[in-house]
Design an enzyme around this catalytic site. Structure first.
Site, PDB file in Angstrom:
ATOM      1  N   ASP A  27      48.275 -28.991 -16.892  1.00 40.00           N
ATOM      2  CA  ASP A  27      47.193 -28.510 -16.358  1.00 40.00           C
ATOM      3  C   ASP A  27      46.691 -27.302 -17.387  1.00 40.00           C
ATOM      4  O   ASP A  27      45.613 -27.137 -17.528  1.00 40.00           O
ATOM      5  CB  ASP A  27      47.478 -27.921 -14.920  1.00 40.00           C
ATOM      6  CG  ASP A  27      48.838 -27.212 -15.059  1.00 40.00           C
ATOM      7  OD1 ASP A  27      49.640 -27.008 -16.077  1.00 40.00           O
ATOM      8  OD2 ASP A  27      49.622 -26.852 -14.114  1.00 40.00           O
ATOM      9  N   ASP A  33      52.707 -42.207  -6.699  1.00 40.43           N
ATOM     10  CA  ASP A  33      53.647 -42.738  -7.627  1.00 40.43           C
ATOM     11  C   ASP A  33      55.101 -42.640  -6.882  1.00 40.43           C
ATOM     12  O   ASP A  33      56.001 -42.819  -7.594  1.00 40.43           O
ATOM     13  CB  ASP A  33      53.620 -41.617  -8.591  1.00 40.43           C
ATOM     14  CG  ASP A  33      52.829 -42.065  -9.834  1.00 40.43           C
ATOM     15  OD1 ASP A  33      52.112 -43.025  -9.544  1.00 40.43           O
ATOM     16  OD2 ASP A  33      52.657 -41.351 -10.938  1.00 40.43           O
TER      17      ASP A  33
END
Length: 541
Positions: A289, A136
């Site tokens: 997460d 990214d």
């Protein structure tokens, strides 16, 4: 004609000693202290003592459990169905499952080669392994470097894919989610995730995957982090102490008792079917997460933590990077708790005691109360009680309980036991930012979704040392190499300096009028707030 001299009117209230500003303030203080200040401060003391007891009981419980685990619990290889996957010349790699390795990146100039090289060095049949670099990066030069590195490994026969997106939507969660959509991933059973500064050993998959293969109810195998730059400076040593306790105690206890803990976002292997059943990656918080782990757990999936399976990584070595990381790690869990507490309560697939563990122990005590009580009690309420002697703090709450909690925290890093006192002072300073971030998360205020990628330096510090031919400690080289420019917003932290002044005033008052000798602690805490306030904690050896 004599001109009239102008006359000035001076109110009587300021003409003499009668108008004494200090006296006026003291009068107001005396008027409001008994009916307002004392009851409020007493209430704050009771609340802080209650939170301290919550944290103390939680730490004591985990301390007892970890002792039992170390002494009596069988090893994971005996608790679970575990059979190593052996190479078979006749079968080739057909007895190995297909594994995807994802490496999310964002402008990782210093570490991209190391992480890609470590992933490509994993011992696993080439036709059963796909390595996916999710880049990214916004810097075109870095993107080109990463792509060339991927092409270099591909030319050696490694099945490596270089993937980019048009936008950074969803940040890391968005990149991981997008990565699972490609056709070449459909046949993969498991996905191993490594952040750009993580360096798995070649046998990582061979040690982790058999647990998932032999236990269909396991969704995640989490490895322990080890830090290549723990000795770089005092800041990294402090972080090592906190994270070692997290892995040595919190993750181990969660795995052994409820088969649940928060995924650390990297150095873990997920069953892709569990990710899909839990709803996939979501970017609604900055802890994607933990979000996935909680949702998977509520659907009955179990997790396993392997403390002896370790992956090298890097700690933030600048105060700026560390502050941004701690904001994300504190704000995200609080915001996730706000979003998921009702879902956890209403869930019918998990047992009652597991719900209690997730809501009370995992979220309320560790992610919220621990930050707030550290800051409010030891940096606000306790100093204020010095100015209001009518409010009494029992010695067990001010000294004994925090001392025991500190000793229990020290078990994770015995080599740094001599730094324990400074670790307490440093944690008190950082609790200011963690408390602020926690409140932002609970209230969904302005910076709730702020995501600043933690900057990694990789081996640049070591290279600098080699170039200069020095034989001193890396910490001294780092001090010269990474000295930040003096900027008000980056080097001078006014909030910390303000609290340093407040604690100094309280310390002086206690030195002159106090009876409990709190001034020793207050002056030391003042120094620590000042060090952080002037931005020097990352350069202290």
């Amino acid at each position: 004609m004599v001109e009239a001299q102008p006359k000035f009117y001076i109110p009587e209230s300021i003409q003499g000693v009668s108008y004494d500003i200090a006296g006026q303030i003291k009068l107001i203080w005396d008027v409001i202290k008994a009916p307002l200040i004392v009851p409020l401060l007493n209430f704050a003391v009771y609340v802080c003592l209650a939170m301290s007891l919550m944290l103390f009981i939680e730490r004591l419980y985990m301390g007892v459990v970890i002792i039992l685990v170390k002494l009596f619990w069988p090893k994971p290889e005996k608790r679970y169905n575990y059979e190593p996957i052996k190479d078979d010349v006749e079968m080739g790699g057909s007895n190995f499952p297909h594994v995807l390795v994802q490496i999310p990146m964002y402008n990782e100039r210093e570490v991209y080669k190391v992480s890609i090289g470590a992933a490509c060095g994993l011992s696993w049949p080439a036709d059963r392994l796909v390595i996916q670099v999710l880049d990214d990066s916004t810097d075109p030069a870095i993107k080109q470097l990463v792509e060339v590195e991927c092409q270099r490994w591909a030319s050696k026969g490694i099945n490596i894919k270089y993937q980019i997106r048009e936008t950074r939507g969803g940040y890391k969660a968005g990149a991981l989610k997008e990565g699972l959509k490609h056709d070449y991933v459909k046949h993969c059973d498991y996905v191993a995730i490594f952040d750009a500064d993580f360096r798995p050993e070649p046998d990582f998959l061979r040690r982790a995957i058999p647990f998932l293969e032999g236990n269909p109810d396991l969704a995640l195998v989490q490895a322990r982090w080890r830090f290549v730059n723990a000795d770089e400076c005092l800041l990294t040593r402090m972080q090592e102490m906190s994270l070692d306790y997290h892995f040595t105690v919190e993750q181990e206890v969660g795995s052994a008792t409820h088969a649940f803990f928060g995924f650390n976002g990297t150095a873990g292997v997920w069953r892709i079917a569990a990710i899909n059943e839990a709803g996939g990656w979501k970017d609604r918080t900055t802890v994607e997460d933990m979000d996935l782990a909680v949702r998977a757990s509520l659907r009955g999936w179990k997790f396993l933590y392997l403390g002896d399976l370790q992956v090298k990584s890097e700690l933030p070595s600048t105060l700026r990077a560390f502050r941004f990381q701690q904001h994300r790690w504190s704000c995200g869990p609080a915001n996730l708790f706000r979003k998921m507490v009702k879902e956890i309560v209403k869930n019918k697939k998990v047992k009652f005691w597991k719900k209690v563990h997730v809501i009370y122990s995992f979220f309320l005590v560790r992610k919220i109360t621990a930050h707030m009580v550290t800051f409010l009690f030891y940096c606000v309420v306790l100093p204020l009680t010095i100015l209001v002697p009518e409010v009494h703090v029992p010695i067990w709450g001010a000294v004994y309980i925090p001392s025991i909690i500190t000793i229990l925290n020290a078990v994770g890093t015995p080599r740094s036991i001599h730094l324990l006192f400074y670790w307490i002072l440093f944690e008190n300073v950082m609790s200011l930012h963690r408390t602020k971030a926690t409140l932002i998360g609970l209230l969904e205020a302005g910076r709730v979704n702020e995501w600043v990628v933690t900057k990694k330096l990789g081996d640049s510090v070591n290279k600098k040392k080699e170039e200069e031919g020095g034989k001193g400690k890396i910490m001294n080289i780092a001090k010269v190499f990474r000295r930040p420019k003096f900027k008000i917003g980056e080097r001078l932290h006014l909030l910390e300096l303000g609290f340093a002044a407040f604690l100094f005033v309280c310390g002086c008052y206690d030195f002159v009028h106090g009876k409990n000798n709190y001034f020793v602690y207050l002056f030391l805490q003042t120094i620590t707030f000042s060090i952080v306030g002037f931005g020097y904690v990352g350069t202290i050896v």
